[in-house]
Design an enzyme around this catalytic site. Structure first.
Site, short mmCIF file in Angstrom:
data_model
loop_
_atom_site.label_atom_id
_atom_site.label_comp_id
_atom_site.label_asym_id
_atom_site.label_seq_id
_atom_site.Cartn_x
_atom_site.Cartn_y
_atom_site.Cartn_z
N ARG A 195 4.04 -0.46 -1.13
CA ARG A 195 4.80 -1.65 -1.52
C ARG A 195 6.11 -1.32 -2.22
O ARG A 195 6.91 -2.21 -2.50
CB ARG A 195 3.95 -2.55 -2.43
CG ARG A 195 2.65 -3.04 -1.81
CD ARG A 195 2.79 -4.27 -0.95
NE ARG A 195 3.53 -5.35 -1.59
CZ ARG A 195 3.01 -6.33 -2.30
NH1 ARG A 195 1.70 -6.36 -2.50
NH2 ARG A 195 3.76 -7.27 -2.82
N PRO A 218 -2.65 0.83 -9.74
CA PRO A 218 -3.09 1.96 -10.58
C PRO A 218 -2.95 1.67 -12.08
O PRO A 218 -1.91 1.23 -12.54
CB PRO A 218 -2.14 3.09 -10.15
CG PRO A 218 -1.64 2.69 -8.80
CD PRO A 218 -1.60 1.19 -8.82
N GLU A 219 -4.04 1.90 -12.79
CA GLU A 219 -4.05 1.77 -14.24
C GLU A 219 -4.30 3.17 -14.84
O GLU A 219 -4.36 4.15 -14.10
CB GLU A 219 -5.14 0.79 -14.68
CG GLU A 219 -4.97 -0.60 -14.06
CD GLU A 219 -5.99 -1.62 -14.61
OE1 GLU A 219 -6.44 -1.47 -15.75
OE2 GLU A 219 -6.32 -2.56 -13.87
N LYS A 259 0.45 4.54 -18.04
CA LYS A 259 0.50 4.64 -16.58
C LYS A 259 1.60 5.59 -16.10
O LYS A 259 1.89 5.63 -14.91
CB LYS A 259 0.74 3.24 -15.98
CG LYS A 259 -0.30 2.20 -16.39
CD LYS A 259 0.05 0.84 -15.82
CE LYS A 259 -0.82 -0.26 -16.43
NZ LYS A 259 -0.41 -1.61 -15.98
N HIS A 261 2.86 6.38 3.73
CA HIS A 261 4.05 5.78 3.11
C HIS A 261 4.66 6.73 2.08
O HIS A 261 4.84 6.37 0.92
CB HIS A 261 3.68 4.45 2.45
CG HIS A 261 2.92 3.53 3.36
ND1 HIS A 261 3.55 2.80 4.35
CD2 HIS A 261 1.60 3.25 3.46
CE1 HIS A 261 2.64 2.09 5.00
NE2 HIS A 261 1.46 2.35 4.48
#
Ligand SMILES: [Zn+2]
Length: 273
Positions: A112, A2-3, A59, A93
């Site tokens: 992650r 994600p940016e 971000k 998740h």
């Protein structure tokens, strides 16, 4: 990963679903992602409160709480923000879940686990302490602000664009897109940029980020003239058709067109699209 545009889309999602609703309970499913406060404290700060507004800087997404302070979410590599009701499919998740009345949930999903969850007393102080650069979509981000940010850096342009202390929010994909649309080589040195190139870079930075947000970061909705539509498909330059060149810049895999993005092209006039 994600940016800025992704996080802006998450912010709008939160605004559209979760403002001014009582947080009846909080589940912290990955306490190791919680920074600066204990999970227990974070839970206490959120439970029974409401989000009154949101802010984004680069971000970082801040959900400001009634009564002060803010929940900070940083989405790392695989973070996402989902809103759903009981009976609907939950994300797979979930690391943090906020429950609202009527069986509604806001979930921070992060496969992650490179994301971060924190409680921030004061957003301005946080931004200052992290020495984050200006946000390119903030209202005050004018050409002078951009010039001031560039003056702080030396060396390769792509690496500089990725530095969150120069500009906050740009990551690998959008850095490549901005450079492509500006006609600038990723390794061109900042000191070598002509003023015309700086102005083009400023305009393209705003343009690329705004368009990506407007498209809801769905790449299929972006113009075919964008590098993003080609870097993972045919890997050809949408402008000249040449195969895209690949290099490492700022430690990241970088795609560019060696015909259209030249180190010596800083003075070249480029028509806007
Ligand atoms: Zn080309």
């Amino acid at each position: 990963m994600p940016e800025l545009p992704d996080v802006e889309v998450f912010r709008r999602r939160l605004d559209a679903t979760s403002l001014r609703r009582r947080i009846v309970s909080v589940a912290i499913l990955a306490p190791e992602l919680v920074r600066d406060v204990s999970p227990r404290t974070l839970k206490a700060r959120l439970t029974g409160r409401q989000f009154r507004s949101t802010r984004r800087h680069g971000k970082n997404l801040f959900a400001e709480l009634s009564g002060g302070g803010a929940l900070l979410l940083h989405f790392g590599m695989t973070g996402d923000l989902a809103y759903y009701h009981d009976g609907e499919e939950a994300p797979r998740h979930v690391r943090l879940r906020l429950d609202f009345p009527g069986g509604a949930h806001l979930a921070f999903d992060d496969q992650r686990k490179f994301g971060r969850i924190a409680y921030v007393e004061n957003v301005e102080t946080f931004i200052r302490n992290r020495r984050l650069g200006p946000d390119p979509l903030s209202p005050g981000f004018d050409l002078e602000t951009f010039r001031g940010a560039l003056r702080k850096k030396r060396g390769g342009l792509k690496a500089a664009l990725l530095d969150q202390r120069m500009l906050a929010g740009i990551g690998n994909l959008y850095a490549d897109e901005i450079l492509f649309q500006s006609g600038l080589h990723p390794a061109i040195r900042i000191e070598a940029l002509a003023d015309r190139a700086v102005r083009a870079l400023y305009r393209r930075t705003r343009h690329v980020l705004e368009k990506a947000v407007a498209a809801g970061v769905e790449f299929d909705r972006l113009p075919r003239t964008w590098l993003l539509r080609h870097r993972d498909t045919d890997r050809r330059c949408p402008r000249c058709g040449d195969p895209l060149a690949r290099m490492t810049a700022g430690g990241r895999t970088t795609y560019y067109c060696s015909r259209d993005q030249r180190k010596g092209s800083a003075n070249k006039k480029r028509e806007e699209r």
